[in-house]
Design an enzyme around this catalytic site. Sequence first.
Site, PDB file in Angstrom:
ATOM      1  N   SER A 110      49.000   7.104  39.535  1.00 18.51           N
ATOM      2  CA  SER A 110      49.509   8.475  39.551  1.00 18.51           C
ATOM      3  C   SER A 110      50.818   8.499  40.326  1.00 18.51           C
ATOM      4  O   SER A 110      51.036   7.696  41.237  1.00 18.51           O
ATOM      5  CB  SER A 110      48.491   9.410  40.217  1.00 18.51           C
ATOM      6  OG  SER A 110      49.102  10.621  40.598  1.00 18.51           O
ATOM      7  N   SER A 111      51.683   9.439  39.979  1.00 25.13           N
ATOM      8  CA  SER A 111      52.966   9.554  40.673  1.00 25.13           C
ATOM      9  C   SER A 111      52.796   9.984  42.127  1.00 25.13           C
ATOM     10  O   SER A 111      53.738   9.885  42.919  1.00 25.13           O
ATOM     11  CB  SER A 111      53.872  10.544  39.946  1.00 25.13           C
ATOM     12  OG  SER A 111      53.253  11.811  39.841  1.00 25.13           O
ATOM     13  N   CYS A 112      51.592  10.425  42.515  1.00 28.93           N
ATOM     14  CA  CYS A 112      51.377  10.841  43.901  1.00 28.93           C
ATOM     15  C   CYS A 112      51.338   9.654  44.861  1.00 28.93           C
ATOM     16  O   CYS A 112      51.261   9.838  46.074  1.00 28.93           O
ATOM     17  CB  CYS A 112      50.103  11.664  44.037  1.00 28.93           C
ATOM     18  SG  CYS A 112      48.594  10.697  43.864  1.00 28.93           S
ATOM     19  N   TYR A 139      43.604  10.510  47.636  1.00 25.10           N
ATOM     20  CA  TYR A 139      43.692   9.986  46.266  1.00 25.10           C
ATOM     21  C   TYR A 139      44.812   8.956  46.165  1.00 25.10           C
ATOM     22  O   TYR A 139      44.642   7.882  45.572  1.00 25.10           O
ATOM     23  CB  TYR A 139      43.939  11.148  45.306  1.00 25.10           C
ATOM     24  CG  TYR A 139      44.036  10.766  43.852  1.00 25.10           C
ATOM     25  CD1 TYR A 139      42.897  10.445  43.124  1.00 25.10           C
ATOM     26  CD2 TYR A 139      45.262  10.747  43.200  1.00 25.10           C
ATOM     27  CE1 TYR A 139      42.980  10.109  41.779  1.00 25.10           C
ATOM     28  CE2 TYR A 139      45.355  10.409  41.861  1.00 25.10           C
ATOM     29  CZ  TYR A 139      44.217  10.090  41.155  1.00 25.10           C
ATOM     30  OH  TYR A 139      44.303   9.759  39.816  1.00 25.10           O
ATOM     31  N   LYS A 143      44.804   4.897  45.064  1.00 24.82           N
ATOM     32  CA  LYS A 143      45.577   4.416  43.923  1.00 24.82           C
ATOM     33  C   LYS A 143      46.559   3.320  44.336  1.00 24.82           C
ATOM     34  O   LYS A 143      46.823   2.378  43.581  1.00 24.82           O
ATOM     35  CB  LYS A 143      46.312   5.584  43.245  1.00 24.82           C
ATOM     36  CG  LYS A 143      45.380   6.502  42.470  1.00 24.82           C
ATOM     37  CD  LYS A 143      44.692   5.732  41.370  1.00 24.82           C
ATOM     38  CE  LYS A 143      43.729   6.561  40.551  1.00 24.82           C
ATOM     39  NZ  LYS A 143      43.050   5.762  39.519  1.00 24.82           N
ATOM     40  N   HIS A 182      44.693  20.877  37.683  1.00 23.93           N
ATOM     41  CA  HIS A 182      46.099  20.807  38.044  1.00 23.93           C
ATOM     42  C   HIS A 182      46.805  22.074  37.576  1.00 23.93           C
ATOM     43  O   HIS A 182      46.224  22.928  36.931  1.00 23.93           O
ATOM     44  CB  HIS A 182      46.737  19.566  37.426  1.00 23.93           C
ATOM     45  CG  HIS A 182      46.266  18.291  38.048  1.00 23.93           C
ATOM     46  ND1 HIS A 182      45.249  17.533  37.531  1.00 23.93           N
ATOM     47  CD2 HIS A 182      46.685  17.645  39.169  1.00 23.93           C
ATOM     48  CE1 HIS A 182      45.054  16.456  38.289  1.00 23.93           C
ATOM     49  NE2 HIS A 182      45.900  16.502  39.291  1.00 23.93           N
TER      50      HIS A 182
END
Length: 315
Positions: A110-112, A139, A143, A182
Amino acid sequence: MTLPLDARIYVAGHRGMVGSAILRHLRAKGHVHLITRTSQELDLRNQQAVELFFQQEQPEYVFLAAARVGGILANSTFPADFSYDNLSIALNVIHAAHKQGVKKLLNLGSSCIYPRLAEQPIKEEALLTGPLEPTNRAYAVAKIAAIELCDHYRTQHGRDFISAMPTNLYGPEDNYDLLGSHVLPALIRKMVEAREKKLPHVEIWGTGTPRREFLHVDDLAEACLFLMERFSAAGPINVGTGEDISIRDLAVLVQKVVGFEGQLVFDPTRPDGTPRKLLDVSRIQALGWSAKVPLEEGIQHSVQWFVNHRAQARV
């Protein structure tokens, strides 16, 4: 490398938005030996169960799309669950794939994973260069650990394990539960229900100023198959559109598509999250892939999907 049509392919998380899209695209291309298990049939947090499954099914290729996911509220409320579940899933699946001698594994992140204040657009090299966004740190750390694990199996054991980092996703099988969704599916649900109930306004979290990038999940699925065949390197590779939009403008666009005629009321007491999150997608574009679904068209499809599948959707 071309994925053989008779290869044994395991899609972990096949009932989620990403996994189901990958499965659709594999079937459309004619792949016949597709391996799936629901979370009731196989708890990916159980190491012994996962290793037994890999021994029995002997997958040759793995798409790791299984994860516990959610928006700001879910991440902030259940950080321990997000940490434990996502770390366990990654550790068990990646290790079992190594032990079984899987030919290639694609790990979905994920881009997070990138720092909260990373330079925009965010290059892959920004990983681990600054503090994370607090609202989804649990999270993100899980990841990041999965990316590191894939890289270490590549370095130590020569495993062809790769990691793709998609931007914000939307599309069929999205989560429309307002406690866990989201921003885009939440906006769609709120606007559709407000239109049906003829409500005077819709309340939206935050100031509306943060900017986000949105990728249709069918584009991501196509990118995953593309990367499985044409990419092999350590570290993450970004998957996105290269364009972003403010939450306020996104809300106006959803309002237009849905046909809601009331007011949009932003609540600045609610968290905004990361100010901006736009991925640099020059690396994957240089390989020959780019997103195809325009945002407004994708939102139209998503609104229609939600209206048609509301009884079965995660609401």
